[in-house]
Design a protein around this motif. Structure first.
Motif, mmCIF file in Angstrom:
data_model
loop_
_atom_site.group_PDB
_atom_site.id
_atom_site.type_symbol
_atom_site.label_atom_id
_atom_site.label_comp_id
_atom_site.label_asym_id
_atom_site.label_seq_id
_atom_site.Cartn_x
_atom_site.Cartn_y
_atom_site.Cartn_z
ATOM 1 N N ASN A 175 0.793 -1.218 0.000
ATOM 2 C CA ASN A 175 0.000 0.000 0.000
ATOM 3 C C ASN A 175 0.835 1.283 0.000
ATOM 4 O O ASN A 175 1.855 1.380 0.660
ATOM 5 C CB ASN A 175 -0.901 -0.032 1.248
ATOM 6 C CG ASN A 175 -1.790 1.180 1.372
ATOM 7 O OD1 ASN A 175 -1.399 2.194 1.956
ATOM 8 N ND2 ASN A 175 -2.979 1.101 0.824
ATOM 9 N N ASN A 176 0.348 2.234 -0.744
ATOM 10 C CA ASN A 176 0.810 3.615 -0.645
ATOM 11 C C ASN A 176 -0.314 4.352 0.066
ATOM 12 O O ASN A 176 -1.432 4.341 -0.463
ATOM 13 C CB ASN A 176 1.010 4.197 -2.053
ATOM 14 C CG ASN A 176 1.369 5.662 -2.056
ATOM 15 O OD1 ASN A 176 1.577 6.246 -1.017
ATOM 16 N ND2 ASN A 176 1.450 6.253 -3.242
ATOM 17 N N PRO A 177 -0.148 4.899 1.246
ATOM 18 C CA PRO A 177 1.096 5.298 1.900
ATOM 19 C C PRO A 177 1.605 4.395 3.040
ATOM 20 O O PRO A 177 2.624 4.737 3.635
ATOM 21 C CB PRO A 177 0.701 6.644 2.506
ATOM 22 C CG PRO A 177 -0.720 6.407 2.962
ATOM 23 C CD PRO A 177 -1.311 5.510 1.911
ATOM 24 N N THR A 178 0.952 3.290 3.375
ATOM 25 C CA THR A 178 1.322 2.613 4.635
ATOM 26 C C THR A 178 2.370 1.522 4.477
ATOM 27 O O THR A 178 2.986 1.117 5.460
ATOM 28 C CB THR A 178 0.080 1.957 5.282
ATOM 29 O OG1 THR A 178 -0.379 0.900 4.415
ATOM 30 C CG2 THR A 178 -1.031 2.948 5.518
ATOM 31 N N GLY A 179 2.515 0.979 3.275
ATOM 32 C CA GLY A 179 3.441 -0.145 3.080
ATOM 33 C C GLY A 179 2.872 -1.469 3.548
ATOM 34 O O GLY A 179 3.571 -2.484 3.539
ATOM 35 N N SER A 180 1.601 -1.497 3.953
ATOM 36 C CA SER A 180 1.001 -2.755 4.419
ATOM 37 C C SER A 180 0.717 -3.689 3.252
ATOM 38 O O SER A 180 0.417 -3.242 2.141
ATOM 39 C CB SER A 180 -0.329 -2.481 5.136
ATOM 40 O OG SER A 180 -0.069 -1.862 6.364
ATOM 41 N N ILE A 181 0.798 -4.993 3.553
ATOM 42 C CA ILE A 181 0.531 -6.002 2.531
ATOM 43 C C ILE A 181 -0.551 -6.942 3.052
ATOM 44 O O ILE A 181 -0.455 -7.441 4.179
ATOM 45 C CB ILE A 181 1.812 -6.821 2.221
ATOM 46 C CG1 ILE A 181 2.918 -5.902 1.675
ATOM 47 C CG2 ILE A 181 1.516 -7.948 1.242
ATOM 48 C CD1 ILE A 181 4.244 -6.607 1.397
ATOM 49 N N TYR A 182 -1.559 -7.196 2.256
ATOM 50 C CA TYR A 182 -2.593 -8.171 2.629
ATOM 51 C C TYR A 182 -2.058 -9.578 2.378
ATOM 52 O O TYR A 182 -1.425 -9.841 1.346
ATOM 53 C CB TYR A 182 -3.861 -7.946 1.803
ATOM 54 C CG TYR A 182 -4.733 -6.821 2.332
ATOM 55 C CD1 TYR A 182 -5.791 -7.079 3.193
ATOM 56 C CD2 TYR A 182 -4.483 -5.496 1.979
ATOM 57 C CE1 TYR A 182 -6.592 -6.048 3.688
ATOM 58 C CE2 TYR A 182 -5.268 -4.465 2.465
ATOM 59 C CZ TYR A 182 -6.321 -4.748 3.314
ATOM 60 O OH TYR A 182 -7.112 -3.730 3.811
ATOM 61 N N GLY A 322 6.232 -3.176 2.651
ATOM 62 C CA GLY A 322 6.584 -2.995 1.244
ATOM 63 C C GLY A 322 6.483 -1.530 0.843
ATOM 64 O O GLY A 322 6.322 -0.654 1.696
ATOM 65 N N ALA A 323 6.564 -1.274 -0.472
ATOM 66 C CA ALA A 323 6.596 0.084 -1.063
ATOM 67 C C ALA A 323 7.809 0.870 -0.522
ATOM 68 O O ALA A 323 8.762 0.247 -0.054
ATOM 69 C CB ALA A 323 5.292 0.823 -0.854
ATOM 70 N N PHE A 324 7.773 2.219 -0.562
ATOM 71 C CA PHE A 324 8.922 2.924 0.026
ATOM 72 C C PHE A 324 8.492 4.148 0.821
ATOM 73 O O PHE A 324 9.043 5.227 0.693
ATOM 74 C CB PHE A 324 10.012 3.267 -1.008
ATOM 75 C CG PHE A 324 9.521 3.594 -2.396
ATOM 76 C CD1 PHE A 324 8.582 4.582 -2.601
ATOM 77 C CD2 PHE A 324 10.028 2.902 -3.493
ATOM 78 C CE1 PHE A 324 8.151 4.886 -3.867
ATOM 79 C CE2 PHE A 324 9.598 3.202 -4.775
ATOM 80 C CZ PHE A 324 8.655 4.187 -4.959
ATOM 81 N N TYR A 325 7.454 3.908 1.646
ATOM 82 C CA TYR A 325 6.930 4.992 2.468
ATOM 83 C C TYR A 325 6.784 4.523 3.910
ATOM 84 O O TYR A 325 6.551 3.342 4.165
ATOM 85 C CB TYR A 325 5.525 5.390 2.010
ATOM 86 C CG TYR A 325 5.391 5.605 0.527
ATOM 87 C CD1 TYR A 325 5.864 6.774 -0.060
ATOM 88 C CD2 TYR A 325 4.774 4.651 -0.284
ATOM 89 C CE1 TYR A 325 5.720 6.974 -1.433
ATOM 90 C CE2 TYR A 325 4.639 4.854 -1.655
ATOM 91 C CZ TYR A 325 5.111 6.014 -2.222
ATOM 92 O OH TYR A 325 4.980 6.225 -3.566
ATOM 93 N N VAL A 326 6.874 5.501 4.828
ATOM 94 C CA VAL A 326 6.445 5.251 6.203
ATOM 95 C C VAL A 326 5.330 6.264 6.467
ATOM 96 O O VAL A 326 5.478 7.446 6.145
ATOM 97 C CB VAL A 326 7.595 5.451 7.220
ATOM 98 C CG1 VAL A 326 7.077 5.239 8.642
ATOM 99 C CG2 VAL A 326 8.755 4.503 6.920
#
Ligand code: PMP
Ligand code: GLU
Length: 397
Positions: A175-182, A322-326
């Motif tokens: 996810n953008n912005p959280t970096g969470s993955i289902y 994942g992604a590249f955000y916190v």
């Protein structure tokens, strides 16, 4: 006075692009600002990809319109890519190449929605979904996913928001912005629920190749044949191959939906730029070492950066997968430094701490900021030092 349509008047500018533009302007004026704003890799597009575009130009391959759906070898390469990585079988007529994933989403909502149709958007969400849904006459039904639940929602929560007008749900994992993955299990539950209620799953998989610390992102379409039929996959080369400026994305799924997206492209864009299509073809077909190298770099940066962020007074963070955000909860930091809102706090950070992040409002969570860690470790350390010094100074004032 020039008349502006009601349709466009309700659309806000993109806060990610706007903040990044503001920072570029300040930098051009000589301000030393660390920008952790826009979501794009800080890597150069690999040489073999750039060379493929140059060669296509030199060989006179790109002087004319291409098919509206994209050149055939690229559509085939996209089919092959999903076969190789997800074991999914698609036909060529189930693929369209677009000007970035952003345009694939825009066109998909135009094709799916009538006035008043509802789209479930899981907040925090990427800034453009809501605006694109509005532009298509749709209604956003926002479902909030809390940090305590890893920023994820359950089928029970979705069911509470379902009405007879629900047409689609947007799932963005990673996810953008959280970096969470289902997880596979979570996606299966959501997929089965969508099949049961005939809700289209818009699966935005743009960060699929950027997963860290053993986490994996599976495509929801790979979980059953029924779920696959219900899903339109959105992806692109921007993030995976550091190609944000080339503007190539794509959609895969139901052939009637894709066919209508192609009709729309016929009358709106004609085709994505030829050189970029040849570059994307080289990206998908070429060696993939670059992708893993970039992934490892971001994983390492995250390990370095995350504990530093955790140590900032008034910041609450969840480690992204994942992604590249916190996505950081900074309400307390804003309050303790005397700012009414996080958006005022973010502005002051740019002006005084010389660190730019994106305020959470545009993502539907105004108490948060999004921090992109697409900078080297030294710069990330310096950014945290600046933020800490700023908070300390403001707290004393
Ligand atoms: N989806 C998500 C979740 C994004 O963060 C972005 C931003 N790049 C996009 C889609 C669009 O990407 P692009 O248009 O560059 O392919
Ligand atoms: N998607 C990236 C981001 O969220 C790029 C900017 C945009 O398209 O919004 O920052």
């Amino acid at each position: 006075m020039v008349k502006i349509s009601k349709r466009i008047a309700q659309v806000a500018e993109s806060p990610t692009l706007a903040t990044s533009a503001k920072v570029k302007e300040l930098k051009a004026q000589g301000h030393d600002i660390i920008s952790l704003t826009v979501g794009e890799p800080d890597f150069e597009t690999p040489k073999q990809i750039r060379d493929a575009a140059i060669e296509a130009i030199s060989q006179n391959k790109v002087n004319h319109y291409t098919p509206a759906a994209g050149i055939l070898p690229l559509r085939q390469a996209i089919v092959d890519y999903y076969q190789k990585y997800e074991g999914l079988d698609y036909q060529i007529n189930q693929v369209i190449v677009t000007e970035g994933a952003k345009n694939a989403l825009y066109s998909l909502f135009q094709v799916l929605l009538d006035e008043g149709d509802e789209v479930m958007i899981l907040a925090p969400y990427w800034v453009s979904y809501t605006e694109q849904v509005k532009l298509a006459g749709g209604v956003n039904v926002i479902i909030e996913a809390e940090m305590e639940n890893q920023f994820k929602v359950t089928v029970d929560e979705l069911e509470k928001h379902r009405t007879d007008k629900t047409v689609a749900i947007v799932l963005n994992s990673p996810n953008n912005p959280t970096g969470s993955i289902y997880s596979k299990e979570e996606l299966t539950a959501i997929g089965n629920w969508a099949v049961e209620h005939d809700i289209v799953i818009v699966a935005d998989e743009i960060y699929a190749k950027l997963c860290y610390n053993g986490n994996e992102a599976v495509s929801i379409a790979s979980l059953s044949e029924e779920i696959k039929k219900q899903t339109i996959i959105i992806n692109g080369v921007s993030k995976t191959y550091a190609m944000t400026g080339w503007r190539i994305g794509y959609a895969l799924g139901n052939k009637e939906v894709i066919g209508k997206m192609i009709d729309l492209a016929n009358h709106s864009t004609s085709n994505p730029a030829g050189p970029s299509q040849y570059a994307a073809l080289a990206a998908l077909e070429g060696e993939q070492d670059f992708v893993e190298k970039m992934r490892q770099t971001y994983e390492k940066r995250l390990s370095h950066f995350f504990p530093l962020l955790e140590s900032i007074p008034g910041f609450r963070v969840l480690k992204p997968q994942g992604a590249f955000y916190v996505f950081a909860h900074v309400k307390e930091a804003a309050e303790q430094t005397g700012y009414q809102s996080v958006s005022d706090f973010s502005l002051a950070m740019i002006e005084e701490a010389k660190v730019a992040v994106v305020s959470g409002d545009g993502f539907g969570f105004p108490d948060y900021v999004r921090i992109s860690y697409t900078q080297d470790e030294e710069t990330l350390t310096e950014a945290v030092n600046r933020i800490k010094a700023f908070i300390e100074k403001k707290t004393k004032e």
